[in-house]
Write an enzyme that holds these catalytic residues in place. Structure first.
Site, mmCIF file in Angstrom:
data_model
loop_
_atom_site.group_PDB
_atom_site.id
_atom_site.type_symbol
_atom_site.label_atom_id
_atom_site.label_comp_id
_atom_site.label_asym_id
_atom_site.label_seq_id
_atom_site.Cartn_x
_atom_site.Cartn_y
_atom_site.Cartn_z
ATOM 1 N N GLY A 62 0.845 -1.184 0.000
ATOM 2 C CA GLY A 62 0.000 0.000 0.000
ATOM 3 C C GLY A 62 0.880 1.232 0.000
ATOM 4 N N GLU A 181 4.368 -10.560 -6.331
ATOM 5 C CA GLU A 181 3.296 -10.654 -7.338
ATOM 6 C C GLU A 181 3.684 -10.048 -8.682
ATOM 7 O OE1 GLU A 181 3.430 -8.621 -4.816
ATOM 8 O OE2 GLU A 181 2.369 -6.728 -5.138
ATOM 9 N N LYS A 377 -11.112 -10.872 -15.756
ATOM 10 C CA LYS A 377 -11.282 -10.947 -17.215
ATOM 11 C C LYS A 377 -10.538 -12.131 -17.837
ATOM 12 C CE LYS A 377 -12.745 -8.251 -20.738
ATOM 13 N NZ LYS A 377 -13.966 -7.441 -20.678
#
Ligand code: XMP
Length: 521
Positions: A62, A181, A377
């Site tokens: 963050g 990630e 998606k």
């Protein structure tokens, strides 16, 4: 409300969102390891977490500093639930701060590629044998952990992060300062895999087959022996939603396709061909072009055009569905990213009033079936392929609800639509031939309602310019213009001018977003 969402698998990983864009990426990486994940806000309480019974928690990065007052925290009672917990960047710093470690302002931050070194003589479960003792990771931090949480061991460092990774295998609390990630972190996926599969002992059973099976089961449970309708736009989301529901309830699904006259060349034929002929889905095809052209005549203001198209669409759809009075369910292709984004509560300025063809007004009297509500998606595309939808639909680029209506700058007429359809077909054809279809996020033609002077075969011409737009983007919020090869641009330009009547000039749009938007209106 039952929502027809595929019921979440028994084992779920909750990704706690501390802001910025990291959480969605982490959730996707977890899913790539065949483990189901969902994003939750950092304001979640220990009780709420306990009720969800997650198999593991991942605390995201963050933008804030944990050392600043008011920085996002986590209910400390969560750490007593005994759930395996993995902190990333801000998440790792928060674990250190809340569990007896220390976070300090260090010499300098680290941004971008950094070398991480496993500490000599220290056993590590996250950075185990298959992972090089020294490897590249991607960092973005200014504070640094100087003491790991009480009971945890520091297992790695970098030049400016003395505790770049820590582990407490007893309490099952882990943290890394880098971002596993992102693709630039060499062993990022291996570290996540180690945490999820080994340390948290999660079975990697969340596969395409299991997603489809559980969706079908959930749809059947929701719809029972009722009937459903689905507005098809030809886009991937509504197409996959319809195909899934059709698998579940067969001919009790009817699809409605409204041809607005603002579709791309041959698009309507393709939709009918795919759904009616190949998938055997009952399809009501409403040719409503005239209904759209009439109110659009002479209207040039972009928002006014969008509103006319949106409203006309709703009216036409409502008339079509009137004949299906016994359908109590409406299928919609809402995605997980829509759910996450609409949950932020942010108040942002309306840049454009978006309208989803197939998206409907709030007051429709239906129960919604949203089988893609848990999917990203790329997962939807995989489901679509698995269900046998053709590549042209599965890999279709995003297309705005108002269609070519917002790619004709100025008033919309059938003649201009025909010009734009042909120019656009050339752009797509050449992008396909160059093998760039999946690489370029969106590529299309725009027609400006002005005319310019040219010369063709010794004759003066006075005709429309076509603008080619091609962009790369990850999330549509920002985009960069694609560096298409000059030769490709030349071929497009020659073909458009030679093949499309009414065009005598081609320009290429080199504006990124911001300051431009992807569409011209
Ligand atoms: P902009 O032009 O705002 O577009 O940069 C961002 C993305 O959204 C698409 N777009 C729309 N999609 N209904 C949609 O479903 C709309 O009204 C609409 N307007 C723009 C655009 O193609 C791009 O992918």
């Amino acid at each position: 409300m039952a929502d027809g969402t595929a019921s979440a698998p028994e084992q779920v990983v909750l990704v706690v969102d501390f802001g910025a864009q990291y959480a969605q990426l982490i959730a996707r990486r977890v899913r790539e390891l065949n483990v189901y994940s969902e994003i939750v806000s950092h304001t979640i309480t220990a009780q709420e977490i306990a009720e969800r019974k997650p198999s593991a928690l991942i605390l995201s990065g963050g933008p804030a500093s944990v050392r600043v007052e008011g920085a996002p925290q986590l209910d400390p009672a969560i750490y007593d639930l005994g759930i395996p917990t993995f902190g990333i960047c801000y998440g790792a710093q928060l674990l250190a701060q809340q569990l007896g470690g220390e976070v300090s302002r260090y010499d300098q931050g680290e941004y971008g590629r950094t070398t991480l070194r496993r500490t000599d003589g220290v056993e590590s479960v996250l950075l185990h044998d298959g992972i090089d003792a020294e490897h590249t990771v991607w960092m973005s931090h200014f504070d640094a952990i100087t003491e790991p949480p009480t009971g945890a061991t520091a297992v790695a460092s970098t030049a400016n992060a003395p505790v770049a990774a820590f582990e407490d295998v007893v309490r099952r609390i882990y943290g890394v300062q880098h971002h596993p990630e992102v693709v630039h972190s060499e062993f990022g996926q291996a570290v996540l895999e180690q945490f999820l599969w080994r340390e948290a002992a999660i079975e990697p059973t969340w596969t395409m087959g299991s997603i489809i099976d559980s969706s079908i089961e959930a749809i059947r449970a929701q719809v029972g022996d009722g009937r459903a309708i689905c507005g098809l736009s030809g886009g991937v989301d509504s197409a996959v939603a319809a195909a899934l529901v059709h698998r579940a309830i067969g001919d009790r699904l009817t699809c409605v396709y409204v041809d607005t006259g603002l579709m791309r060349l041959n698009e309507s034929d393709q939709v009918v061909e795919t759904f009616e002929k190949h998938q055997g889905i009952e399809l009501i095809h409403v040719d409503a072009a005239a209904r759209f052209f009439e109110p659009l005549a002479g209207v040039t203001e972009p928002e006014a055009k969008r509103k006319i198209i949106g409203e006309t669409f709703i009216r036409v759809f409502e008339e079509a569905k009137a004949g299906l009075g016994d359908a109590a369910f409406l299928v919609q292709g809402t995605l997980y990213s829509d759910v996450v984004e609409s949950g932020t509560g942010d108040t942002t300025a309306t840049i454009k009033s978006h309208h989803n063809v197939g998206g409907l007004p709030d007051d429709v009297d239906f129960e919604l079936v949203e089988p893609l509500r848990n999917l990203f998606k790329d997962e939807v595309r995989r489901v679509g392929s698995e269900l046998g939808l053709p590549d042209e639909i599965v890999w279709r680029q995003p297309f705005p609800g108002p269609g070519l209506g917002v790619r004709i700058i100025g008033s919309v007429t059938p003649e201009k639509v025909a010009i734009l359809q042909h120019a656009d077909a050339v752009v797509r054809d050449e992008i396909n031939k160059a093998g760039l279809e999946r690489e370029i996020f969106q590529s299309f033609a725009v027609l400006a309602d002005i005319r310019t002077v040219g010369v063709m075969g010794d004759e003066r011409t006075y005709a429309h310019p076509i603008i080619i737009r091609a962009v790369n983007s990850d999330d549509v919020m920002t985009a960069d213009w694609s560096r298409l090869p000059y030769d490709l641009l030349e071929t497009m330009s020659n073909r458009i001018i030679n093949e499309v009547d009414g065009v005598n000039r081609v320009a290429y749009d080199i504006t990124s977003k911001p300051p431009g938007t992807i569409e011209w209106e």
